[in-house]
Design an enzyme around this catalytic site. Structure first.
Site, short mmCIF file in Angstrom:
data_model
loop_
_atom_site.label_atom_id
_atom_site.label_comp_id
_atom_site.label_asym_id
_atom_site.label_seq_id
_atom_site.Cartn_x
_atom_site.Cartn_y
_atom_site.Cartn_z
N GLU A 49 12.86 -24.54 -67.80
CA GLU A 49 13.43 -24.55 -66.46
C GLU A 49 14.94 -24.53 -66.47
OE1 GLU A 49 13.27 -26.93 -62.17
OE2 GLU A 49 11.84 -27.44 -63.75
N GLU B 217 6.49 -33.33 -68.56
CA GLU B 217 7.91 -33.04 -68.73
C GLU B 217 8.42 -33.71 -69.99
OE1 GLU B 217 10.56 -33.62 -65.50
OE2 GLU B 217 9.34 -32.48 -64.08
N ASP C 287 4.47 -31.48 -59.23
CA ASP C 287 4.98 -32.65 -58.52
C ASP C 287 6.11 -32.27 -57.57
OD1 ASP C 287 7.04 -32.18 -60.30
OD2 ASP C 287 6.98 -34.15 -61.25
N SER C 288 6.48 -31.00 -57.56
CA SER C 288 7.42 -30.48 -56.57
C SER C 288 6.89 -30.67 -55.16
CB SER C 288 7.70 -28.99 -56.82
OG SER C 288 6.49 -28.27 -56.98
#
Length: 283
Positions: free
Chosen positions: A181, A114, A44-45
């Site tokens: 992350e 996520e 989704d970046s």
């Protein structure tokens, strides 16, 4: 079925480093697959690096499906992983299942979610249905507002506990891997040692089972990139040089050259055709 499967990724833990890179379209996915990456990730970046958003919160399911379909058409060997965007699974397990199915139907081999502990029921449900899931903990961009912005994670006992709890919950729910992350390397090492599933780091040091970076950061397509991303090329300058030269040659009448177009060799034939056409159209 593609050569690299979730089972293969799990078998690589502690034996072979896992390589993962983002791709958002057909040509980038072709190159990523040809380069031999284990996982090609439709993240989704894309909201930030493709659409110019300030964060990933506005990315839609329609966008993810569109880009996943393009990437899936290109990849023959690597595992195709697609992100579940913000809002696609938070409301209910049922909503999450529906949207995960859409990404699989678009060509993904697995989905990434996520969070960990909070979404363990969804992960378990998807895995039972046969949809492989990769988790994501540490800095979770979809929740950056709660975290107080983009910052390194694991700086206190509470954060370390939450990160490890997420990873263990994902492992128990059946996830085949977890992204860590922007986590302090010591914490990433602890998690890697404490879970049986592979850990894939981004900005989390060398003690993980694999690494992932964003396509645009690797190639240097923007002036700046995150501090944890290494530039392996500076394509921004090369692209700027090339398109500037194209513009300049058009302005100066140098492009196209004779090798770039075709014309009638027999001008008499063309003139006859021209006269007939002009007469028919009464021009």
């Amino acid at each position: 079925m593609r050569e690299i499967t979730p089972k293969r990724i799990m078998e690589m833990k502690g034996k072979e480093k896992i390589t993962m890179i983002t791709a958002y379209d057909y040509p980038s996915a072709l190159l990523a697959d040809k380069a031999g990456f284990d996982i090609v990730f439709v993240g989704d970046s894309l909201g930030m690096v493709v659409y110019g958003e300030q964060n990933t919160l506005n990315v839609t399911m329609d966008q993810m499906i569109f880009h996943t379909r393009a990437v899936a058409k290109a990849v023959k060997r690597a595992l195709v992983l697609a992100d579940m965007p913000f809002g696609s699974y938070e409301v209910s397990v049922e909503e999450g299942v529906k949207n995960a199915i859409k990404l699989i139907q678009a060509g993904a081999d697995a989905v990434k979610i996520e969070g960990g502990y909070d979404h363990r029921k969804l992960v378990k449900k998807l895995v039972r249905m046969g949809i492989p899931v990769m988790g994501h903990t540490g800095l979770t961009p979809q929740r950056y507002l709660r975290l107080g912005g983009y910052r390194i994670m694991g700086e206190n006992e509470e954060e370390v506990e939450e990160i490890l709890r997420d990873a263990k919950a994902l492992e128990k729910a059946g996830a085949f891997a977890v992204v860590l992350e922007f986590v302090l390397a010591d914490v990433a090492k602890l998690v890697t040692e404490e879970v049986s599933i592979p850990t894939i780091g981004i900005g989390s040091g060398p003690y993980v089972d694999g690494q992932v970076l964003v396509w645009h950061d690797v190639l240097g397509l923007y002036e700046s990139s995150p501090p944890f991303a290494k530039r392996y090329a500076n394509l921004r300058e090369e692209i700027l040089r090339a398109i500037s030269e194209f513009r300049k040659e058009v302005k100066e009448g140098k492009f196209p050259g004779k090798e770039h177009y075709w014309e009638y060799q027999d001008k008499e034939t063309f003139n006859r055709i021209k006269e007939n056409v002009m007469r028919k159209l009464r021009l």
